[in-house]
Enzyme design. Structure first.
Site, PDB file in Angstrom:
ATOM      1  N   ARG A 128      -0.675  -8.896  13.462  1.00 14.54           N
ATOM      2  CA  ARG A 128      -1.201  -7.951  12.460  1.00 14.54           C
ATOM      3  C   ARG A 128      -2.067  -8.685  11.437  1.00 14.54           C
ATOM      4  O   ARG A 128      -3.121  -8.189  11.039  1.00 14.54           O
ATOM      5  CB  ARG A 128      -0.050  -7.225  11.763  1.00 14.54           C
ATOM      6  CG  ARG A 128       0.599  -6.188  12.675  1.00 14.54           C
ATOM      7  CD  ARG A 128       1.993  -5.837  12.218  1.00 14.54           C
ATOM      8  NE  ARG A 128       2.023  -5.162  10.934  1.00 14.54           N
ATOM      9  CZ  ARG A 128       3.109  -5.111  10.153  1.00 14.54           C
ATOM     10  NH1 ARG A 128       4.225  -5.702  10.527  1.00 14.54           N
ATOM     11  NH2 ARG A 128       3.056  -4.450   9.024  1.00 14.54           N
ATOM     12  N   LYS A 132       0.843  -1.219   0.000  1.00 16.96           N
ATOM     13  CA  LYS A 132       0.000   0.000   0.000  1.00 16.96           C
ATOM     14  C   LYS A 132       0.871   1.260   0.000  1.00 16.96           C
ATOM     15  O   LYS A 132       0.661   2.178  -0.791  1.00 16.96           O
ATOM     16  CB  LYS A 132      -0.931   0.015   1.231  1.00 16.96           C
ATOM     17  CG  LYS A 132      -1.845  -1.201   1.316  1.00 16.96           C
ATOM     18  CD  LYS A 132      -2.785  -1.134   2.512  1.00 16.96           C
ATOM     19  CE  LYS A 132      -2.126  -1.213   3.862  1.00 16.96           C
ATOM     20  NZ  LYS A 132      -1.435  -2.497   4.159  1.00 16.96           N
ATOM     21  N   ARG A 161      -9.763   0.574   8.788  1.00 14.68           N
ATOM     22  CA  ARG A 161      -9.478  -0.851   8.887  1.00 14.68           C
ATOM     23  C   ARG A 161     -10.376  -1.563   9.884  1.00 14.68           C
ATOM     24  O   ARG A 161     -10.089  -2.703  10.269  1.00 14.68           O
ATOM     25  CB  ARG A 161      -7.999  -1.149   9.108  1.00 14.68           C
ATOM     26  CG  ARG A 161      -7.359  -0.545  10.278  1.00 14.68           C
ATOM     27  CD  ARG A 161      -5.948  -0.144   9.958  1.00 14.68           C
ATOM     28  NE  ARG A 161      -4.988  -1.208   9.972  1.00 14.68           N
ATOM     29  CZ  ARG A 161      -3.742  -1.062   9.488  1.00 14.68           C
ATOM     30  NH1 ARG A 161      -3.361   0.073   8.934  1.00 14.68           N
ATOM     31  NH2 ARG A 161      -2.901  -2.027   9.565  1.00 14.68           N
ATOM     32  N   ARG A 172      11.225  -1.967  10.676  1.00 17.91           N
ATOM     33  CA  ARG A 172      10.145  -1.562  11.587  1.00 17.91           C
ATOM     34  C   ARG A 172      10.034  -2.519  12.771  1.00 17.91           C
ATOM     35  O   ARG A 172      10.158  -3.725  12.605  1.00 17.91           O
ATOM     36  CB  ARG A 172       8.814  -1.517  10.819  1.00 17.91           C
ATOM     37  CG  ARG A 172       8.504  -0.124  10.305  1.00 17.91           C
ATOM     38  CD  ARG A 172       7.330  -0.064   9.385  1.00 17.91           C
ATOM     39  NE  ARG A 172       6.119  -0.721   9.855  1.00 17.91           N
ATOM     40  CZ  ARG A 172       4.983  -0.707   9.187  1.00 17.91           C
ATOM     41  NH1 ARG A 172       4.907  -0.057   8.028  1.00 17.91           N
ATOM     42  NH2 ARG A 172       3.921  -1.328   9.645  1.00 17.91           N
ATOM     43  N   ARG A 198      11.693  -5.876   4.620  1.00 20.64           N
ATOM     44  CA  ARG A 198      11.443  -4.434   4.410  1.00 20.64           C
ATOM     45  C   ARG A 198      12.427  -3.546   5.183  1.00 20.64           C
ATOM     46  O   ARG A 198      12.789  -3.822   6.309  1.00 20.64           O
ATOM     47  CB  ARG A 198      10.022  -4.090   4.851  1.00 20.64           C
ATOM     48  CG  ARG A 198       9.761  -2.581   4.775  1.00 20.64           C
ATOM     49  CD  ARG A 198       8.328  -2.241   4.861  1.00 20.64           C
ATOM     50  NE  ARG A 198       7.684  -2.770   6.056  1.00 20.64           N
ATOM     51  CZ  ARG A 198       6.383  -2.698   6.267  1.00 20.64           C
ATOM     52  NH1 ARG A 198       5.603  -2.139   5.369  1.00 20.64           N
ATOM     53  NH2 ARG A 198       5.858  -3.199   7.365  1.00 20.64           N
TER      54      ARG A 198
HETATM   55  P1  AP5 Z   1       4.776  -1.637   1.862  1.00 17.04           P
HETATM   56  O1  AP5 Z   1       4.464  -0.729   0.723  1.00 17.04           O
HETATM   57  O2  AP5 Z   1       5.542  -1.098   3.011  1.00 17.04           O
HETATM   58  O3  AP5 Z   1       3.451  -2.414   2.351  1.00 17.04           O
HETATM   59  P2  AP5 Z   1       2.203  -1.873   3.153  1.00 17.04           P
HETATM   60  O4  AP5 Z   1       0.992  -2.493   2.543  1.00 17.04           O
HETATM   61  O5  AP5 Z   1       2.257  -0.394   3.257  1.00 17.04           O
HETATM   62  O6  AP5 Z   1       2.462  -2.598   4.534  1.00 17.04           O
HETATM   63  P3  AP5 Z   1       2.370  -2.035   6.022  1.00 17.04           P
HETATM   64  O7  AP5 Z   1       3.130  -3.023   6.866  1.00 17.04           O
HETATM   65  O8  AP5 Z   1       2.787  -0.610   6.099  1.00 17.04           O
HETATM   66  O9  AP5 Z   1       0.861  -2.169   6.304  1.00 17.04           O
HETATM   67  P4  AP5 Z   1       0.205  -2.198   7.676  1.00 17.04           P
HETATM   68  O10 AP5 Z   1      -1.192  -1.988   7.322  1.00 17.04           O
HETATM   69  O11 AP5 Z   1       0.487  -3.410   8.487  1.00 17.04           O
HETATM   70  O12 AP5 Z   1       0.971  -1.043   8.494  1.00 17.04           O
HETATM   71  P5  AP5 Z   1       0.580   0.459   8.784  1.00 17.04           P
HETATM   72  O13 AP5 Z   1       1.813   1.253   8.762  1.00 17.04           O
HETATM   73  O14 AP5 Z   1      -0.575   0.886   7.990  1.00 17.04           O
HETATM   74  O15 AP5 Z   1       5.581  -2.880   1.218  1.00 17.04           O
HETATM   75  C1  AP5 Z   1       6.093  -3.921   2.031  1.00 17.04           C
HETATM   76  C2  AP5 Z   1       7.433  -4.405   1.449  1.00 17.04           C
HETATM   77  O16 AP5 Z   1       7.186  -5.019   0.202  1.00 17.04           O
HETATM   78  C3  AP5 Z   1       8.443  -3.276   1.180  1.00 17.04           C
HETATM   79  O17 AP5 Z   1       9.725  -3.723   1.536  1.00 17.04           O
HETATM   80  C4  AP5 Z   1       8.370  -3.040  -0.342  1.00 17.04           C
HETATM   81  O18 AP5 Z   1       9.605  -2.632  -0.887  1.00 17.04           O
HETATM   82  C5  AP5 Z   1       7.947  -4.411  -0.847  1.00 17.04           C
HETATM   83  N1  AP5 Z   1       7.021  -4.308  -1.977  1.00 17.04           N
HETATM   84  C6  AP5 Z   1       5.911  -3.523  -2.055  1.00 17.04           C
HETATM   85  N2  AP5 Z   1       5.291  -3.699  -3.241  1.00 17.04           N
HETATM   86  C7  AP5 Z   1       6.043  -4.623  -3.919  1.00 17.04           C
HETATM   87  C8  AP5 Z   1       5.900  -5.224  -5.217  1.00 17.04           C
HETATM   88  N3  AP5 Z   1       4.875  -4.936  -6.042  1.00 17.04           N
HETATM   89  N4  AP5 Z   1       6.829  -6.138  -5.588  1.00 17.04           N
HETATM   90  C9  AP5 Z   1       7.882  -6.447  -4.747  1.00 17.04           C
HETATM   91  N5  AP5 Z   1       8.060  -5.902  -3.520  1.00 17.04           N
HETATM   92  C10 AP5 Z   1       7.143  -5.005  -3.115  1.00 17.04           C
HETATM   93  O19 AP5 Z   1       0.079   0.339  10.304  1.00 17.04           O
HETATM   94  C11 AP5 Z   1       0.985   0.020  11.333  1.00 17.04           C
HETATM   95  C12 AP5 Z   1       0.237  -0.095  12.648  1.00 17.04           C
HETATM   96  O20 AP5 Z   1      -0.357   1.185  12.972  1.00 17.04           O
HETATM   97  C13 AP5 Z   1      -0.947  -1.063  12.659  1.00 17.04           C
HETATM   98  O21 AP5 Z   1      -0.537  -2.403  12.907  1.00 17.04           O
HETATM   99  C14 AP5 Z   1      -1.792  -0.485  13.808  1.00 17.04           C
HETATM  100  O22 AP5 Z   1      -1.260  -0.815  15.053  1.00 17.04           O
HETATM  101  C15 AP5 Z   1      -1.625   1.013  13.588  1.00 17.04           C
HETATM  102  N6  AP5 Z   1      -2.670   1.548  12.696  1.00 17.04           N
HETATM  103  C16 AP5 Z   1      -2.482   2.099  11.460  1.00 17.04           C
HETATM  104  N7  AP5 Z   1      -3.657   2.453  10.917  1.00 17.04           N
HETATM  105  C17 AP5 Z   1      -4.610   2.112  11.814  1.00 17.04           C
HETATM  106  C18 AP5 Z   1      -6.010   2.194  11.815  1.00 17.04           C
HETATM  107  N8  AP5 Z   1      -6.691   2.692  10.761  1.00 17.04           N
HETATM  108  N9  AP5 Z   1      -6.675   1.753  12.908  1.00 17.04           N
HETATM  109  C19 AP5 Z   1      -6.016   1.255  13.979  1.00 17.04           C
HETATM  110  N10 AP5 Z   1      -4.681   1.128  14.033  1.00 17.04           N
HETATM  111  C20 AP5 Z   1      -3.980   1.551  12.963  1.00 17.04           C
HETATM  112 MG    MG Z   2       2.505   0.948   4.842  1.00 18.08          MG
END
Ligand code: AP5
Ligand code: MG
Length: 209
Positions: A166, A13, A88, A155, A122
């Site tokens: 997660r 994402k 989410r 991270r 990552r």
């Molecule tokens: P990346 O782009 O980083 O993936 P992502 O989908 O953004 O993954 P996240 O881990 O950030 O999602 P998440 O939802 O768990 O975390 P968030 O920060 O939102 O890509 C991942 C890896 O793959 C990278 O190394 C990249 O290079 C590689 N990659 C990407 N695309 C690729 C491709 N096409 N081909 C090859 N490689 C590729 O949330 C973190 C925490 O915050 C949550 O766990 C929660 O505690 C809290 N939080 C956030 N939002 C909320 C909410 N709305 N409600 C409650 N708690 C929340």
């Molecule tokens: Mg992300």
């Protein structure tokens, strides 16, 4: 265009949002980044979110909704934005409907095995937030961001126990949103198990016919 990016942890994402944001002139709003910045700054929001995030659980709906509501009041997101990682839960989605009009929900469709491989390697830049991967998108110099020279780190929630939590939280609380947006006719399912440039092309085709 007003987007919601929906998908499991590690689906890509943030990576796609960084590129789509320029093409669609849509500011990228990642609730995860907001929480991580707050933790780094030691702000009250950061203190509240730190333990929850490290365990791989979700921050409470009230806190999360109020920070997004406030962010969406700014001028730069009047016409377009990408919400990455929000909503989410069903209560978050219903709350969002009360103060914003989602035009497209992009569902990042990718198998669990790919998600684990992506999260395991990552790397994030401490200075500019750019996302790298040890195998799929490695920096030229180990540990250093090509874009700004900043230090790369893994991270805290990319550890096996937190990844398990997660994925469990995603399956229990976020998966129901796929149906929620499908029923509203707003869902675009995109195969994200391929190169980022192809994902972006697909998004353009679906959303700018
Ligand atoms: P990346 O782009 O980083 O993936 P992502 O989908 O953004 O993954 P996240 O881990 O950030 O999602 P998440 O939802 O768990 O975390 P968030 O920060 O939102 O890509 C991942 C890896 O793959 C990278 O190394 C990249 O290079 C590689 N990659 C990407 N695309 C690729 C491709 N096409 N081909 C090859 N490689 C590729 O949330 C973190 C925490 O915050 C949550 O766990 C929660 O505690 C809290 N939080 C956030 N939002 C909320 C909410 N709305 N409600 C409650 N708690 C929340
Ligand atoms: Mg992300």
């Amino acid at each position: 265009m007003k987007f919601v990016f929906l998908g499991p942890p590690g689906a890509g994402k943030g990576t796609v949002a960084a590129k789509a944001s320029g093409f669609f002139h849509a500011p990228h709003i990642s609730t995860g980044d907001v929480f991580r910045n707050a933790i780094a700054a030691g702000s009250p929001l950061g203190l509240k979110a730190k333990d929850v995030i490290e365990k791989g659980l979700l921050v409470d709906d009230e806190t999360t909704v109020s920070l997004v509501r406030e962010r969406l009041e700014a001028d730069d997101v009047k016409d377009s934005y990408i919400l990455d990682g929000f909503p989410r839960t069903l209560p978050q989605a219903e709350a969002l409907d009360g103060f914003a009009k989602t035009e497209w929900t992009i569902y990042f469709d990718v198998p669990d095995s790919v998600v684990i491989a992506r999260l395991s390697g990552r790397l994030i830049c401490r200075r500019c937030g750019c996302i790298w991967h040890k195998t799929y998108n490695p920096p030229t110099k180990e540990g250093v961001c090509d874009k700004c020279g900043g230090e790369l780190y893994e991270r805290g929630d990319d550890k096996p126990d937190a990844i398990r939590e997660r994925l469990a939280a995603y399956n229990e609380l976020t998966v129901p949103l796929i149906e929620y947006y499908r029923k509203k006719g707003l869902l675009a399912v995109i195969d994200t198990n391929r190169d980022v440039s192809l994902i972006l092309e697909d998004m353009k085709k679906r959303c700018c016919p």
